[in-house]
Design a protein around this motif. Structure first.
Motif, PDB file in Angstrom:
ATOM      1  N   ASN A 210       0.890  -1.279  -0.116  1.00  0.00           N
ATOM      2  CA  ASN A 210       0.073   0.260  -0.140  1.00  0.00           C
ATOM      3  C   ASN A 210       0.783   1.353  -0.538  1.00  0.00           C
ATOM      4  OD1 ASN A 210      -2.553  -1.276   0.131  1.00  0.00           O
ATOM      5  ND2 ASN A 210      -1.821  -1.906   1.857  1.00  0.00           N
ATOM      6  N   HIS A 211       2.110   1.369  -0.781  1.00  0.00           N
ATOM      7  CA  HIS A 211       2.299   2.820  -0.848  1.00  0.00           C
ATOM      8  C   HIS A 211       1.534   3.664  -1.814  1.00  0.00           C
ATOM      9  CE1 HIS A 211       5.910   5.054  -1.779  1.00  0.00           C
ATOM     10  NE2 HIS A 211       5.594   5.167  -2.681  1.00  0.00           N
ATOM     11  N   LYS A 212       2.018   4.749  -1.204  1.00  0.00           N
ATOM     12  CA  LYS A 212       1.005   5.811  -1.885  1.00  0.00           C
ATOM     13  C   LYS A 212       2.034   6.902  -1.909  1.00  0.00           C
ATOM     14  CE  LYS A 212      -4.066   4.960  -0.966  1.00  0.00           C
ATOM     15  NZ  LYS A 212      -3.989   4.201  -2.632  1.00  0.00           N
ATOM     16  N   GLY A 213       2.376   7.398  -3.126  1.00  0.00           N
ATOM     17  CA  GLY A 213       3.625   9.041  -3.076  1.00  0.00           C
ATOM     18  C   GLY A 213       3.669   9.971  -3.895  1.00  0.00           C
ATOM     19  N   LYS A 214       4.232  10.513  -3.992  1.00  0.00           N
ATOM     20  CA  LYS A 214       4.001  11.625  -4.796  1.00  0.00           C
ATOM     21  C   LYS A 214       4.125  11.298  -6.168  1.00  0.00           C
ATOM     22  CE  LYS A 214       6.347  15.884  -5.959  1.00  0.00           C
ATOM     23  NZ  LYS A 214       7.817  16.557  -6.191  1.00  0.00           N
ATOM     24  N   TYR A 215       5.169   9.695  -6.595  1.00  0.00           N
ATOM     25  CA  TYR A 215       4.974   9.690  -8.123  1.00  0.00           C
ATOM     26  C   TYR A 215       4.463   7.681  -8.501  1.00  0.00           C
ATOM     27  CZ  TYR A 215       8.022  13.113  -9.299  1.00  0.00           C
ATOM     28  OH  TYR A 215       8.729  14.305  -9.156  1.00  0.00           O
ATOM     29  N   PHE A 216       4.133   7.142  -7.480  1.00  0.00           N
ATOM     30  CA  PHE A 216       3.474   5.865  -7.454  1.00  0.00           C
ATOM     31  C   PHE A 216       2.548   5.319  -7.015  1.00  0.00           C
ATOM     32  CE2 PHE A 216       8.408   6.159  -8.177  1.00  0.00           C
ATOM     33  CZ  PHE A 216       8.277   5.885  -9.979  1.00  0.00           C
ATOM     34  N   ASP A 217       2.007   4.978  -7.026  1.00  0.00           N
ATOM     35  CA  ASP A 217       0.963   4.169  -5.988  1.00  0.00           C
ATOM     36  C   ASP A 217       1.077   2.598  -6.129  1.00  0.00           C
ATOM     37  OD1 ASP A 217      -1.431   3.645  -4.819  1.00  0.00           O
ATOM     38  OD2 ASP A 217      -2.939   5.214  -5.506  1.00  0.00           O
ATOM     39  N   VAL A 218       1.275   1.523  -5.365  1.00  0.00           N
ATOM     40  CA  VAL A 218       1.760   0.634  -5.657  1.00  0.00           C
ATOM     41  C   VAL A 218       1.007  -0.121  -4.612  1.00  0.00           C
ATOM     42  CG1 VAL A 218       3.463  -1.239  -5.948  1.00  0.00           C
ATOM     43  CG2 VAL A 218       4.010   1.515  -6.981  1.00  0.00           C
ATOM     44  N   PRO A 219      -0.257  -0.838  -4.366  1.00  0.00           N
ATOM     45  CA  PRO A 219      -0.868  -1.933  -3.554  1.00  0.00           C
ATOM     46  C   PRO A 219      -0.377  -3.102  -3.040  1.00  0.00           C
ATOM     47  CG  PRO A 219      -2.042  -2.326  -6.222  1.00  0.00           C
ATOM     48  CD  PRO A 219      -0.663  -0.616  -5.650  1.00  0.00           C
ATOM     49  N   GLY A 220       0.131  -3.410  -4.121  1.00  0.00           N
ATOM     50  CA  GLY A 220       0.286  -5.164  -3.507  1.00  0.00           C
ATOM     51  C   GLY A 220      -0.339  -5.878  -3.660  1.00  0.00           C
ATOM     52  N   PRO A 221       0.118  -6.967  -3.285  1.00  0.00           N
ATOM     53  CA  PRO A 221       1.320  -8.224  -2.805  1.00  0.00           C
ATOM     54  C   PRO A 221       2.595  -7.551  -4.014  1.00  0.00           C
ATOM     55  CG  PRO A 221      -0.321  -9.432  -2.714  1.00  0.00           C
ATOM     56  CD  PRO A 221      -1.077  -8.247  -3.655  1.00  0.00           C
ATOM     57  N   SER A 222       3.937  -8.302  -3.649  1.00  0.00           N
ATOM     58  CA  SER A 222       4.588  -9.289  -5.132  1.00  0.00           C
ATOM     59  C   SER A 222       4.161 -10.125  -5.503  1.00  0.00           C
ATOM     60  CB  SER A 222       6.451  -8.679  -3.788  1.00  0.00           C
ATOM     61  OG  SER A 222       6.457  -9.305  -3.369  1.00  0.00           O
ATOM     62  N   ILE A 223       5.210 -10.558  -6.384  1.00  0.00           N
ATOM     63  CA  ILE A 223       4.198 -11.519  -7.257  1.00  0.00           C
ATOM     64  C   ILE A 223       5.630 -12.447  -6.640  1.00  0.00           C
ATOM     65  CG2 ILE A 223       5.381 -10.969  -9.653  1.00  0.00           C
ATOM     66  CD1 ILE A 223       2.682 -11.808 -10.492  1.00  0.00           C
ATOM     67  N   PHE A 224       6.689 -12.728  -6.152  1.00  0.00           N
ATOM     68  CA  PHE A 224       7.798 -12.902  -6.195  1.00  0.00           C
ATOM     69  C   PHE A 224       8.386 -13.529  -4.902  1.00  0.00           C
ATOM     70  CE2 PHE A 224       8.452  -8.534  -7.658  1.00  0.00           C
ATOM     71  CZ  PHE A 224       9.157  -7.784  -6.369  1.00  0.00           C
ATOM     72  N   GLN A 225       8.876 -14.684  -4.079  1.00  0.00           N
ATOM     73  CA  GLN A 225       9.391 -14.836  -2.997  1.00  0.00           C
ATOM     74  C   GLN A 225      10.178 -14.082  -2.535  1.00  0.00           C
ATOM     75  OE1 GLN A 225       9.147 -19.229  -4.486  1.00  0.00           O
ATOM     76  NE2 GLN A 225      10.555 -19.575  -2.662  1.00  0.00           N
ATOM     77  N   PRO A 226      11.094 -14.451  -1.565  1.00  0.00           N
ATOM     78  CA  PRO A 226      11.971 -13.773  -1.338  1.00  0.00           C
ATOM     79  C   PRO A 226      13.438 -14.606  -1.633  1.00  0.00           C
ATOM     80  CG  PRO A 226      10.441 -14.123   0.765  1.00  0.00           C
ATOM     81  CD  PRO A 226      10.053 -14.933  -0.383  1.00  0.00           C
ATOM     82  N   THR A 227      14.752 -13.291  -2.005  1.00  0.00           N
ATOM     83  CA  THR A 227      15.597 -14.190  -2.953  1.00  0.00           C
ATOM     84  C   THR A 227      16.196 -14.444  -2.301  1.00  0.00           C
ATOM     85  OG1 THR A 227      16.640 -11.432  -3.040  1.00  0.00           O
ATOM     86  CG2 THR A 227      14.720 -12.702  -4.630  1.00  0.00           C
TER      87      THR A 227
END
Length: 500
Positions: A210-227
């Motif tokens: 749930n990132h909301k900022g000046k340039y990006f609005d990205v709710p997630g979740p991500s689609i990949f597992q921990p690296t």
């Protein structure tokens, strides 16, 4: 160098250097009969040979520079004809596509990959970054840049790049999104793969960011597992005040685009001070590298003859077009004996430009710049001589400027420069005890081999992003509460960013 100086250096504890081979699919000496750098613009076999040769010398990484558009600021804006004719930074292969091939043909060497924060959405990029870390078994580093070529604005941003400082505002937010997606969206032990009960991932081990900022609005979740590294090694290339602030907070390796000793020393001091006093980081957890053009011979005369030979295959038009694009200053507008001045509207590499046009605090004419650039490369400094002579100079730079190593290969003939480094210079550095004879952590991650500590796969505990990691066995509710409390504290220290 005096015998007394050599003895004093022998008595000091030996700092272990970081040495990378810089490559980008283009070189200024492509006309040279022995140069095969053009193969790096299209051949995976050429890159495999490059990586294997660098690994033979136990180098830390292949550092892959990148640009997203043609150089085109010489003899007028949007003029790509001379760069095309001169082979200036073309062709450029997409660096992330190389990782799988290079990783399967090497065992230890890392891959420092340049990627700009203006080229694609961070959600998409985070997956590419995670994929590279997975497929390389943790041998990837991200060299974070915000781009400076005017052509990038025209090609990707419907016009011009944002102003220099604003690019760092966007870059900081971009990195925050990638931090969130790689560190805070999946718990370390998210993948259960319980065949008996039919549960691949328990839903409470994944969360939206749930990132909301000046340039990006990205709710997630991500689609990949921990690296394997959880987050690739962070490399930062930028020496402006904004770049140094960004480095002090985030970077693990800082690439200083200068060969002016006073600028380098001051930048190292400034970043270390900021890192410690503002962000609570141990300054020893940041490593500083500079570019180095090394021309070696078994005798000094042989090395000097190589320089003379190289100059025969150096085009002044290549030099002028390169300088004009990197600095944003069209040097064709100046006479040979005229001092070159920075343009008030330039949006290019601010600190690097200042370093070039005021070399050692001495203002440079057009002729000064072109002569130095032709012989030594972009930053006007080369190390020329026998392995012993070059090693002496390199040691002096490390000790007097508090740097940790070098990116070798700028403005050089390939593969000759790398063969000479591996066969002539590396054995001399190993003999002096400043470079490892074997990788510190054989088969380890990039981060482990940079810091020389087995198990150092993730950020040090004092890194501001360390607490963004969702560790195993921590409930979603507890982690949500911790992140909610910590993020305002972390982001609140960025008083240097334009908050408008």
């Amino acid at each position: 160098m005096t015998q007394a100086t050599k003895k004093q250096r022998t008595d000091k504890p030996k700092k272990q250097w970081i040495i990378n081979a810089a490559g980008n699919g283009s070189a200024s000496k492509w006309r040279h009969p022995k140069d095969t750098s053009s193969r790096l613009g299209h051949s995976v076999d050429a890159w495999i040979e490059y990586a294997q040769l660098a690994e033979k010398g136990k180098l830390n990484a292949v550092f892959i520079a990148d640009h997203l558009a043609l150089f085109d600021n010489y003899k007028g804006p949007n003029n790509y004809e001379i760069p095309a004719q001169e082979g200036l930074n073309v062709a450029r292969i997409e660096p992330f596509s190389l990782v799988s091939a290079l990783a399967t043909h090497t065992e230890n060497i890392g891959f420092g990959i340049t990627a700009s924060t203006v080229s694609e959405h961070p959600y998409h990029f985070a997956r590419r970054l995670a994929t590279a870390d997975h497929l390389s078994k943790g041998r990837v580093g991200w060299n974070i840049v915000s781009s400076y070529l005017s052509g990038v604005g025209r090609q990707l941003l419907n016009g011009e790049l944002p102003p220099h400082d604003e690019r760092y505002v966007k870059t900081s937010e971009y990195l925050d999104v990638v931090y969130d997606l790689l560190l805070s969206s999946w718990r370390d032990d998210a993948v259960l793969e319980d065949k008996e009960n039919g549960v691949f991932i328990p839903p409470d081990r994944i969360r939206e960011v749930n990132h909301k900022g000046k340039y990006f609005d990205v709710p997630g979740p991500s689609i990949f597992q921990p690296t394997p590294q959880r987050f690739p090694l962070i490399i930062q290339a930028g020496s402006s005040s904004s770049g140094l602030e960004f480095a002090a907070e985030n970077a693990e390796v800082v690439f200083l685009n200068s060969h002016d000793p006073s600028r380098i020393s001051q930048s190292v001091k400034d970043v270390k001070k900021l890192a410690k006093e503002k962000y609570g980081r141990d300054p020893n957890h940041l490593k500083f590298l500079i570019p180095a053009n090394v021309i070696l011979g078994k005798t000094h005369e042989e090395a000097e003859n190589k320089v003379k030979e190289y100059l025969k295959y150096t085009s002044e038009e290549w030099t002028a077009a390169s300088f004009s694009s990197v600095t944003g200053i069209d040097i064709s507008k100046f006479k040979d004996d005229e001092f070159v001045t920075k343009q008030p509207t330039s949006n290019a590499m601010a600190s690097a430009t200042e370093s070039i046009i005021n070399k050692g605090q001495k203002q440079q004419t057009k002729r000064d710049i072109l002569d130095s650039y032709n012989k030594y490369g972009l930053f006007g400094r080369a190390f020329i001589g026998t392995p012993e002579e070059v090693a002496d100079e390199l040691e002096q730079w490390v000790e007097e400027n508090d740097i940790d190593g070098f990116n070798f290969g700028f403005n050089a003939v390939y593969p000759q420069f790398l063969e000479d480094i591996v066969e002539l210079l590396i054995p001399e550095l190993q003999k002096r005890g400043v470079f490892h004879k074997e990788y510190p952590v054989p088969g380890g991650t990039f981060r482990e081999n940079v810091f020389g500590v087995k198990g150092q796969n993730f950020f040090h505990e004092d890194h501001p992003a360390y607490k963004l990691r969702w560790n195993s066995n921590v409930s979603k509710e507890k982690f949500e509460k911790e992140i909610k409390a910590y993020n305002p504290e972390r982001v609140g220290k960025r008083d240097w960013l334009n908050k408008d």
